[in-house]
Design a protein around this motif. Structure first.
Motif, mmCIF file in Angstrom:
data_model
loop_
_atom_site.group_PDB
_atom_site.id
_atom_site.type_symbol
_atom_site.label_atom_id
_atom_site.label_comp_id
_atom_site.label_asym_id
_atom_site.label_seq_id
_atom_site.Cartn_x
_atom_site.Cartn_y
_atom_site.Cartn_z
ATOM 1 N N GLU A 188 -64.706 40.251 32.670
ATOM 2 C CA GLU A 188 -65.424 39.806 33.872
ATOM 3 C C GLU A 188 -66.887 39.520 33.553
ATOM 4 O O GLU A 188 -67.447 38.517 33.998
ATOM 5 C CB GLU A 188 -65.306 40.860 34.975
ATOM 6 C CG GLU A 188 -63.899 40.985 35.533
ATOM 7 C CD GLU A 188 -63.845 41.843 36.776
ATOM 8 O OE1 GLU A 188 -64.931 42.219 37.286
ATOM 9 O OE2 GLU A 188 -62.731 42.138 37.247
ATOM 10 N N ARG A 208 -64.508 31.124 37.266
ATOM 11 C CA ARG A 208 -64.524 32.464 36.668
ATOM 12 C C ARG A 208 -63.134 33.092 36.612
ATOM 13 O O ARG A 208 -62.706 33.608 35.580
ATOM 14 C CB ARG A 208 -65.473 33.344 37.482
ATOM 15 C CG ARG A 208 -65.505 34.807 37.101
ATOM 16 C CD ARG A 208 -66.451 35.564 38.014
ATOM 17 N NE ARG A 208 -66.307 36.997 37.852
ATOM 18 C CZ ARG A 208 -65.360 37.723 38.438
ATOM 19 N NH1 ARG A 208 -64.457 37.124 39.206
ATOM 20 N NH2 ARG A 208 -65.291 39.025 38.233
ATOM 21 N N ASP A 209 -62.402 33.055 37.721
ATOM 22 C CA ASP A 209 -61.096 33.706 37.760
ATOM 23 C C ASP A 209 -60.088 33.024 36.838
ATOM 24 O O ASP A 209 -59.270 33.694 36.187
ATOM 25 C CB ASP A 209 -60.552 33.723 39.198
ATOM 26 C CG ASP A 209 -61.357 34.648 40.105
ATOM 27 O OD1 ASP A 209 -62.102 35.501 39.580
ATOM 28 O OD2 ASP A 209 -61.252 34.501 41.336
ATOM 29 N N ASP A 216 -58.158 34.722 33.657
ATOM 30 C CA ASP A 216 -56.694 34.611 33.570
ATOM 31 C C ASP A 216 -56.278 34.001 32.242
ATOM 32 O O ASP A 216 -55.297 34.441 31.626
ATOM 33 C CB ASP A 216 -56.172 33.769 34.727
ATOM 34 C CG ASP A 216 -54.674 33.546 34.645
ATOM 35 O OD1 ASP A 216 -53.922 34.508 34.886
ATOM 36 O OD2 ASP A 216 -54.251 32.412 34.340
#
Length: 277
Positions: free
Chosen positions: A218, A232-233, A237
């Motif tokens: 993160e 970002r996510d 992933d």
């Protein structure tokens, strides 16, 4: 006596960011020289002795294993979809027999994997052409499909939903039920002999960085430039999807790839797997 710094090849793709970032955060890396480039050029630099160690094409090890040792428990692999190595096509896969296919000049292992998949597992004979990055935008003027890797492949996957898209890691897993190892961490044998203690220390540090990076994703995503176009996510992933291990199952995948490469004429013989120890 001055110690010559180990020259470490650093692939300029998002898949390498976690381990390299964790390595720099956890350890004093002033004793290392990092050389950044795309996989195909780093392969040549490793072969020529301009780089001592790097995550390098599995195919390079297959061709010249006598010159290298592998760092244990480290790879860049997929167990199923890899999400950054795609065949983009105007036609369904089963209709590509006899058609021209463009191959990214940035990766040799991915190109070899595509040839193995199409020839051995799908029974297709096709024509291949090397495509330089400057010509990607016009590739469909001359080709029916193109193999792209890394950040470019991820951008195309997000942008061109109208094309047929095939993830090579997913195709390999569906055919073999094995991981596919795109890159092995390799050190030149002469470097391993000349700088044995430094090489063993770096190997241990890279393993520690691999383990620690899982808790940093993160934070790393906030700093990584790929977040600006991936989100970002999605970047997190992607990192969580990659396998950085080299388990016995991964080794089985590597050996299967080498034997398949012999079967289709890419390699003359399958190499032995030898580790730095």
């Amino acid at each position: 006596m001055n110690v010559v710094p180990l020259r470490i090849g650093h692939i300029e793709y998002a898949n390498c960011t976690p381990i390299f970032a964790a390595l720099r955060r956890m350890f004093d890396c002033d004793a290392y020289q990092f050389i950044r480039d795309v996989p195909s050029r780093l392969n040549r630099m490793l072969a020529e002795g301009a780089v001592d160690l790097c995550p390098s094409s599995s195919l390079e090890y297959g061709r010249s294993s006598a010159n290298y040792l592998l760092l244990p428990d480290l790879s860049i692999s997929s167990v199923g979809p890899v999400k950054s190595v795609f065949l983009f096509s105007l036609l369904p896969l089963e209709h590509l027999g006899g058609k021209p296919i463009g191959l990214s000049a940035e990766s040799e292992t991915s190109a070899a994997l595509l040839k193995i998949l199409l020839q051995k597992y799908y029974g297709l004979s096709t024509n291949y052409f090397s495509i330089n990055p400057a010509n990607y935008s016009n590739v469909f003027d001359t080709c029916c499909a193109v193999l792209l890797i890394g950040n470019t492949a991820m951008k195309w996957n997000a942008r061109y939903g109208n094309l047929y898209r095939y993830d090579l890691g997913e195709l390999w897993f569906s055919c073999t039920r094995l991981p596919f190892v795109f890159a092995l961490w390799m050190i030149r044998k002469d470097s391993a002999v000349a700088q044995r203690e430094e090489a063993l220390l770096l190997s241990a540090r890279l393993l520690a960085a691999k383990r620690a990076s899982l808790s940093m994703l993160e934070e790393l995503a906030e700093e990584c430039e790929e977040s600006s176009w991936m989100g970002r996510d999605s970047l997190i992933d992607y990192w969580e999807n990659i396998s950085y291990d080299l388990t016995p199952l991964h080794v089985s995948g590597v050996k299967t790839f080498f034997h398949d490469a012999v079967d289709v004429g890419i390699l003359k013989e399958a190499p032995e797997i030898r580790f730095l120890q």
